[in-house]
Design a protein around this motif. Structure first.
Motif, mmCIF file in Angstrom:
data_model
loop_
_atom_site.group_PDB
_atom_site.id
_atom_site.type_symbol
_atom_site.label_atom_id
_atom_site.label_comp_id
_atom_site.label_asym_id
_atom_site.label_seq_id
_atom_site.Cartn_x
_atom_site.Cartn_y
_atom_site.Cartn_z
ATOM 1 N N GLN A 1 -52.794 45.977 -15.512
ATOM 2 C CA GLN A 1 -54.120 46.182 -16.065
ATOM 3 C C GLN A 1 -54.817 47.425 -15.534
ATOM 4 N N VAL A 2 -54.436 47.891 -14.334
ATOM 5 C CA VAL A 2 -55.025 49.079 -13.736
ATOM 6 C C VAL A 2 -53.921 49.954 -13.161
ATOM 7 N N GLN A 3 -54.012 51.254 -13.421
ATOM 8 C CA GLN A 3 -53.077 52.219 -12.861
ATOM 9 C C GLN A 3 -53.828 53.270 -12.064
ATOM 10 N N PHE A 4 -53.177 53.798 -11.034
ATOM 11 C CA PHE A 4 -53.737 54.822 -10.180
ATOM 12 C C PHE A 4 -52.656 55.885 -10.021
ATOM 13 N N VAL A 5 -52.809 57.002 -10.713
ATOM 14 C CA VAL A 5 -51.792 58.036 -10.774
ATOM 15 C C VAL A 5 -52.258 59.272 -10.021
ATOM 16 N N GLU A 6 -51.419 59.759 -9.095
ATOM 17 C CA GLU A 6 -51.791 60.909 -8.290
ATOM 18 C C GLU A 6 -50.926 62.121 -8.618
ATOM 19 N N SER A 7 -51.473 63.290 -8.321
ATOM 20 C CA SER A 7 -50.793 64.540 -8.580
ATOM 21 C C SER A 7 -51.306 65.613 -7.630
ATOM 22 N N GLY A 8 -50.640 66.768 -7.623
ATOM 23 C CA GLY A 8 -51.099 67.903 -6.844
ATOM 24 C C GLY A 8 -50.254 68.246 -5.637
ATOM 25 N N GLY A 9 -49.260 67.445 -5.318
ATOM 26 C CA GLY A 9 -48.406 67.745 -4.188
ATOM 27 C C GLY A 9 -47.529 68.951 -4.453
ATOM 28 N N GLY A 10 -46.920 69.467 -3.384
ATOM 29 C CA GLY A 10 -46.056 70.619 -3.512
ATOM 30 C C GLY A 10 -45.809 71.272 -2.176
ATOM 31 N N SER A 11 -45.312 72.494 -2.220
ATOM 32 C CA SER A 11 -44.987 73.259 -1.020
ATOM 33 C C SER A 11 -45.985 74.395 -0.839
ATOM 34 N N VAL A 12 -46.409 74.605 0.400
ATOM 35 C CA VAL A 12 -47.378 75.648 0.711
ATOM 36 C C VAL A 12 -47.070 76.225 2.091
ATOM 37 N N GLN A 13 -47.454 77.482 2.308
ATOM 38 C CA GLN A 13 -47.255 78.122 3.606
ATOM 39 C C GLN A 13 -48.339 77.711 4.594
ATOM 40 N N PRO A 14 -48.050 77.785 5.898
ATOM 41 C CA PRO A 14 -49.092 77.502 6.885
ATOM 42 C C PRO A 14 -50.332 78.357 6.647
ATOM 43 N N GLY A 16 -52.326 77.823 4.182
ATOM 44 C CA GLY A 16 -52.640 77.709 2.775
ATOM 45 C C GLY A 16 -53.450 76.472 2.443
ATOM 46 N N SER A 17 -53.717 76.307 1.142
ATOM 47 C CA SER A 17 -54.541 75.205 0.662
ATOM 48 C C SER A 17 -53.847 74.464 -0.469
ATOM 49 N N LEU A 18 -54.243 73.212 -0.643
ATOM 50 C CA LEU A 18 -53.699 72.376 -1.701
ATOM 51 C C LEU A 18 -54.742 71.319 -2.040
ATOM 52 N N ARG A 19 -54.818 70.932 -3.310
ATOM 53 C CA ARG A 19 -55.741 69.884 -3.724
ATOM 54 C C ARG A 19 -54.984 68.762 -4.418
ATOM 55 N N LEU A 20 -55.142 67.554 -3.912
ATOM 56 C CA LEU A 20 -54.547 66.371 -4.495
ATOM 57 C C LEU A 20 -55.589 65.613 -5.311
ATOM 58 N N SER A 21 -55.139 64.859 -6.298
ATOM 59 C CA SER A 21 -56.046 64.036 -7.074
ATOM 60 C C SER A 21 -55.381 62.726 -7.457
ATOM 61 N N CYS A 22 -56.195 61.683 -7.593
ATOM 62 C CA CYS A 22 -55.753 60.391 -8.101
ATOM 63 C C CYS A 22 -56.733 59.939 -9.163
ATOM 64 N N THR A 23 -56.221 59.505 -10.295
ATOM 65 C CA THR A 23 -57.054 59.055 -11.396
ATOM 66 C C THR A 23 -56.703 57.624 -11.779
ATOM 67 N N ALA A 24 -57.711 56.770 -11.810
ATOM 68 C CA ALA A 24 -57.527 55.380 -12.193
ATOM 69 C C ALA A 24 -57.744 55.211 -13.692
ATOM 70 N N SER A 25 -56.996 54.304 -14.286
ATOM 71 C CA SER A 25 -57.156 54.009 -15.701
ATOM 72 C C SER A 25 -56.862 52.538 -15.945
ATOM 73 N N GLY A 26 -57.349 52.030 -17.071
ATOM 74 C CA GLY A 26 -57.139 50.637 -17.414
ATOM 75 C C GLY A 26 -58.452 49.894 -17.570
ATOM 76 N N SER A 27 -58.419 48.610 -17.307
ATOM 77 C CA SER A 27 -59.589 47.746 -17.490
ATOM 78 C C SER A 27 -60.492 47.804 -16.259
ATOM 79 N N ILE A 28 -61.204 48.914 -16.112
ATOM 80 C CA ILE A 28 -62.005 49.182 -14.921
ATOM 81 C C ILE A 28 -63.481 48.944 -15.200
ATOM 82 N N PHE A 29 -64.104 48.162 -14.333
ATOM 83 C CA PHE A 29 -65.546 47.975 -14.381
ATOM 84 C C PHE A 29 -66.240 48.917 -13.399
ATOM 85 N N SER A 30 -65.717 48.993 -12.175
ATOM 86 C CA SER A 30 -66.260 49.886 -11.170
ATOM 87 C C SER A 30 -65.209 50.124 -10.095
ATOM 88 N N ILE A 31 -65.436 51.167 -9.288
ATOM 89 C CA ILE A 31 -64.528 51.510 -8.203
ATOM 90 C C ILE A 31 -65.317 51.567 -6.906
#
Length: 118
Positions: A1-14, A16-31
């Motif tokens: 009924q609810v999914q939480f999918v993340e993205s943004g991983g990878g390889s970076v040099q010391p 450096g910067s990176l931004r990760l994200s997670c997005t919830a979907s489905g029958s959501i009332f509140s988080i």
């Protein structure tokens, strides 16, 4: 009924910067509270960022000043700056979700690998 999918991983040099994200979907009332964890090989899972439903944040000393957690609608972000080789790990998002049927669920993302190396 609810999914939480993340993205943004990878390889970076010391440094450096990176931004990760997670997005919830489905029958959501509140988080409610949302978190980011990481786990490196041979080490225990570590909480690296917390944000409450009201926007209060908390970080361990290992990432404080370098990582920033934020949230917008059904998405939580982790902005990682000044990355170090010691930050290499699988990062996973986590949240408390109230469904439309008023059920409380703890959900986890699938995990994404962050590699920091030269």
């Amino acid at each position: 009924q609810v999914q939480f999918v993340e993205s943004g991983g990878g390889s970076v040099q010391p440094g450096g910067s990176l931004r990760l994200s997670c997005t919830a979907s489905g029958s959501i009332f509140s988080i409610g509270a949302m978190n980011w964890y990481r786990q490196a090989p041979g080490k225990q899972r570590e909480l690296v960022a917390f944000i409450s439903s009201g926007g209060r944040t908390n970080y361990p000393d290992s990432v404080k000043g370098r990582f920033t957690i934020s949230r917008d609608k059904n998405t939580v972000y982790l902005q990682m700056n000044s990355l170090e080789p010691e930050d290499t790990a699988v990062y996973s998002c986590n949240a408390i979700i109230v469904t439309t049927s008023k059920q409380y669920l703890e959900v986890w993302g699938q995990g994404t690998l962050v590699t920091v190396s030269s």
